[in-house]
Design an enzyme around this catalytic site. Structure first.
Site, PDB file in Angstrom:
ATOM      1  N   HIS A 206       0.849  -1.205   0.000  1.00 34.33           N
ATOM      2  CA  HIS A 206       0.000   0.000   0.000  1.00 34.33           C
ATOM      3  C   HIS A 206       0.877   1.245   0.000  1.00 34.33           C
ATOM      4  O   HIS A 206       1.742   1.416   0.877  1.00 34.33           O
ATOM      5  CB  HIS A 206      -0.886  -0.011   1.251  1.00 34.33           C
ATOM      6  CG  HIS A 206      -1.965   1.020   1.279  1.00 34.33           C
ATOM      7  ND1 HIS A 206      -3.164   0.869   0.618  1.00 34.33           N
ATOM      8  CD2 HIS A 206      -2.026   2.231   1.898  1.00 34.33           C
ATOM      9  CE1 HIS A 206      -3.936   1.941   0.849  1.00 34.33           C
ATOM     10  NE2 HIS A 206      -3.266   2.777   1.618  1.00 34.33           N
TER      11      HIS A 206
ATOM     12  N   ASP B 217       0.717   5.248   0.190  1.00 31.50           N
ATOM     13  CA  ASP B 217      -0.131   6.403   0.509  1.00 31.50           C
ATOM     14  C   ASP B 217       0.434   7.665  -0.114  1.00 31.50           C
ATOM     15  O   ASP B 217       1.503   8.126   0.280  1.00 31.50           O
ATOM     16  CB  ASP B 217      -0.228   6.580   2.034  1.00 31.50           C
ATOM     17  CG  ASP B 217      -1.160   5.560   2.653  1.00 31.50           C
ATOM     18  OD1 ASP B 217      -0.748   4.848   3.598  1.00 31.50           O
ATOM     19  OD2 ASP B 217      -2.300   5.445   2.176  1.00 31.50           O
TER      20      ASP B 217
ATOM     21  N   MET C 152       0.101  11.566  -0.680  1.00 29.27           N
ATOM     22  CA  MET C 152      -0.549  12.708  -0.042  1.00 29.27           C
ATOM     23  C   MET C 152       0.061  14.001  -0.575  1.00 29.27           C
ATOM     24  O   MET C 152       1.286  14.105  -0.730  1.00 29.27           O
ATOM     25  CB  MET C 152      -0.367  12.636   1.478  1.00 29.27           C
ATOM     26  CG  MET C 152      -0.915  11.350   2.079  1.00 29.27           C
ATOM     27  SD  MET C 152      -0.664  11.318   3.874  1.00 29.27           S
ATOM     28  CE  MET C 152      -1.216   9.640   4.224  1.00 29.27           C
TER      29      MET C 152
ATOM     30  N   HIS D 270      -2.939   4.599  -3.078  1.00 27.87           N
ATOM     31  CA  HIS D 270      -4.059   5.331  -2.480  1.00 27.87           C
ATOM     32  C   HIS D 270      -3.809   6.818  -2.671  1.00 27.87           C
ATOM     33  O   HIS D 270      -2.926   7.390  -2.030  1.00 27.87           O
ATOM     34  CB  HIS D 270      -4.127   4.946  -0.991  1.00 27.87           C
ATOM     35  CG  HIS D 270      -5.164   5.671  -0.215  1.00 27.87           C
ATOM     36  ND1 HIS D 270      -5.204   5.611   1.165  1.00 27.87           N
ATOM     37  CD2 HIS D 270      -6.183   6.479  -0.564  1.00 27.87           C
ATOM     38  CE1 HIS D 270      -6.199   6.340   1.603  1.00 27.87           C
ATOM     39  NE2 HIS D 270      -6.816   6.885   0.569  1.00 27.87           N
TER      40      HIS D 270
ATOM     41  N   MET E  43      -4.483  10.413  -2.056  1.00 29.06           N
ATOM     42  CA  MET E  43      -5.109  11.405  -1.187  1.00 29.06           C
ATOM     43  C   MET E  43      -4.643  12.777  -1.679  1.00 29.06           C
ATOM     44  O   MET E  43      -3.835  13.466  -1.035  1.00 29.06           O
ATOM     45  CB  MET E  43      -4.719  11.182   0.291  1.00 29.06           C
ATOM     46  CG  MET E  43      -5.362   9.928   0.872  1.00 29.06           C
ATOM     47  SD  MET E  43      -4.577   9.350   2.382  1.00 29.06           S
ATOM     48  CE  MET E  43      -3.292   8.346   1.668  1.00 29.06           C
TER      49      MET E  43
ATOM     50  N   GLY F 118      -4.304  11.100   6.317  1.00 35.09           N
ATOM     51  CA  GLY F 118      -3.195  12.038   6.428  1.00 35.09           C
ATOM     52  C   GLY F 118      -2.042  11.498   7.243  1.00 35.09           C
ATOM     53  O   GLY F 118      -0.882  11.755   6.920  1.00 35.09           O
ATOM     54  N   PHE F 119      -2.364  10.710   8.264  1.00 33.83           N
ATOM     55  CA  PHE F 119      -1.266  10.270   9.128  1.00 33.83           C
ATOM     56  C   PHE F 119      -1.456   8.822   9.592  1.00 33.83           C
ATOM     57  O   PHE F 119      -2.572   8.372   9.803  1.00 33.83           O
ATOM     58  CB  PHE F 119      -1.152  11.201  10.359  1.00 33.83           C
ATOM     59  CG  PHE F 119      -0.827  12.609   9.983  1.00 33.83           C
ATOM     60  CD1 PHE F 119      -1.850  13.542   9.818  1.00 33.83           C
ATOM     61  CD2 PHE F 119       0.489  12.994   9.711  1.00 33.83           C
ATOM     62  CE1 PHE F 119      -1.563  14.851   9.410  1.00 33.83           C
ATOM     63  CE2 PHE F 119       0.782  14.293   9.311  1.00 33.83           C
ATOM     64  CZ  PHE F 119      -0.244  15.224   9.167  1.00 33.83           C
TER      65      PHE F 119
ATOM     66  N   GLY G 233      -0.771   5.750  12.426  1.00 35.47           N
ATOM     67  CA  GLY G 233      -0.742   5.680  13.886  1.00 35.47           C
ATOM     68  C   GLY G 233      -1.961   6.247  14.586  1.00 35.47           C
ATOM     69  O   GLY G 233      -1.974   6.396  15.808  1.00 35.47           O
TER      70      GLY G 233
ATOM     71  N   GLY H 253      -6.487   2.246   7.985  1.00 41.07           N
ATOM     72  CA  GLY H 253      -6.380   3.276   9.022  1.00 41.07           C
ATOM     73  C   GLY H 253      -6.749   2.730  10.383  1.00 41.07           C
ATOM     74  O   GLY H 253      -7.909   2.410  10.627  1.00 41.07           O
ATOM     75  N   GLY H 254      -5.729   2.640  11.255  1.00 41.72           N
ATOM     76  CA  GLY H 254      -5.992   2.217  12.635  1.00 41.72           C
ATOM     77  C   GLY H 254      -6.133   0.727  12.813  1.00 41.72           C
ATOM     78  O   GLY H 254      -6.533   0.256  13.879  1.00 41.72           O
TER      79      GLY H 254
ATOM     80  N   SER I  33       1.364   1.286  10.816  1.00 42.93           N
ATOM     81  CA  SER I  33       2.119   1.217  12.082  1.00 42.93           C
ATOM     82  C   SER I  33       2.056  -0.183  12.704  1.00 42.93           C
ATOM     83  O   SER I  33       3.066  -0.645  13.269  1.00 42.93           O
ATOM     84  CB  SER I  33       1.571   2.259  13.068  1.00 42.93           C
ATOM     85  OG  SER I  33       0.160   2.169  13.153  1.00 42.93           O
TER      86      SER I  33
HETATM   87  C1  DX5 Z   1      -4.044   7.322   6.347  1.00 45.39           C
HETATM   88  C2  DX5 Z   1      -3.508   6.302   5.344  1.00 45.39           C
HETATM   89  C3  DX5 Z   1      -3.453   4.930   5.937  1.00 45.39           C
HETATM   90  C4  DX5 Z   1      -2.658   4.907   7.197  1.00 45.39           C
HETATM   91  C5  DX5 Z   1      -2.256   3.516   7.586  1.00 45.39           C
HETATM   92  O1  DX5 Z   1      -4.116   8.562   5.739  1.00 45.39           O
HETATM   93  O2  DX5 Z   1      -4.346   6.246   4.202  1.00 45.39           O
HETATM   94  O3  DX5 Z   1      -2.942   4.023   4.976  1.00 45.39           O
HETATM   95  O4  DX5 Z   1      -1.538   5.686   7.032  1.00 45.39           O
HETATM   96  O5  DX5 Z   1      -1.456   3.657   8.740  1.00 45.39           O
HETATM   97  P1  DX5 Z   1      -1.948   3.000  10.133  1.00 45.39           P
HETATM   98  O6  DX5 Z   1      -2.203   1.548   9.814  1.00 45.39           O
HETATM   99  O7  DX5 Z   1      -0.789   3.224  11.057  1.00 45.39           O
HETATM  100  O8  DX5 Z   1      -3.192   3.742  10.527  1.00 45.39           O
HETATM  101 ZN    ZN Z   2      -3.956   4.462   2.696  1.00 45.02          ZN
END
Ligand code: DX5
Ligand code: ZN
Length: 221
Positions: free
Chosen positions: A37, A39, A41, A70, A72, A146-147, A149, A180-181, A202
């Site tokens: 994956h 990300d 951004m 992905h 964003m 965005g982030f 963790g 996410g999470g 994470s």
């Molecule tokens: C959030 C991202 C996710 C996220 C995954 O903006 O699209 O892919 O970073 O990270 P964890 O699994 O740590 O939430």
């Molecule tokens: Zn993602």
């Protein structure tokens, strides 16, 4: 990979050591990950800035797994060709950024790639109803993008249940991905809701042994 055939895992390199992306790829492969994956951004659609087509192309050279990209970013249409040329296999756009979503997904598919659509935690999942016949993947955001963790927003699980129900009612073939999470404590609930592909940043790359963390997520029922 097929709907209901999981659990599949797509570890997110957002949480990896950027000075050693080669090691992050090797850990994903060793752990039996299904995809990788990435990300993307832009600091506009989301507050963070991460990576773009040059990094995707570099990872493409060293990664045997399908790249699950992905986006964003605002105006993703402007960048689809660059990500296609960089070697993205699955390209997922946010419904919030695509006024011409039908043609955006068609463009991805016409390039021989798989088209994904995703939505922020407070975007109603019913907004995707018209898109379902045209998507190969629906990605449910468990956090505000965005982030890495962040803590999963539990209300987002209901979207996974809705998507699984509509997929079976409509005879659609899209995969359901959750992002996410995700962690070992909540993975079973996410899968039970109907998720096929778990994205984990994470929970994988901040674990002492990322390959083992991937295997543990894929072993969840
Ligand atoms: C959030 C991202 C996710 C996220 C995954 O903006 O699209 O892919 O970073 O990270 P964890 O699994 O740590 O939430
Ligand atoms: Zn993602």
């Amino acid at each position: 990979m097929k709907p209901g055939g999981g659990p599949y895992c797509s570890p997110s390199v957002i949480a990896a050591d950027y000075t050693r992306l080669d090691r992050a790829v090797a850990q994903a492969v060793r752990g039996g990950a299904d995809w990788l994956h990435l990300d993307v951004m832009d600091g506009c659609f989301v507050p963070n800035i991460t990576l773009g087509p040059p990094v995707v192309a570099a990872i493409r050279k060293i990664c045997p797994l399908p790249l699950d990209v992905h986006l964003m970013i605002v105006e993703p249409r402007r960048h689809l060709d660059a990500f296609i040329r960089a070697g993205a296999d699955w390209i997922t756009v946010h419904v919030e950024t695509c006024p011409h979503l039908h043609s955006d997904l068609a463009l991805i598919r016409q390039a021989g790639r798989r088209a994904g659509v995703t939505l922020n935690p407070l975007t109603p999942v019913e907004a995707l109803e018209p898109v379902l016949p045209f998507a190969d993947l629906v990605l449910v955001m468990g956090v505000n993008p965005g982030f890495s963790g962040q803590k999963l927003i539990p209300e987002t699980l209901a979207k996974v249940e809705w998507l699984r129900r509509r997929r079976s009612e409509g005879g659609y073939r899209f995969l359901i991905e959750f992002d996410g999470g995700v962690n070992p404590a909540n993975a079973s609930a996410i899968l039970a809701a109907g998720c096929d592909v778990l994205v984990a940043g994470s929970a994988v790359y901040e674990a002492p042994n990322p390959a083992r963390a991937i295997r543990a997520l894929k072993a969840k029922r």
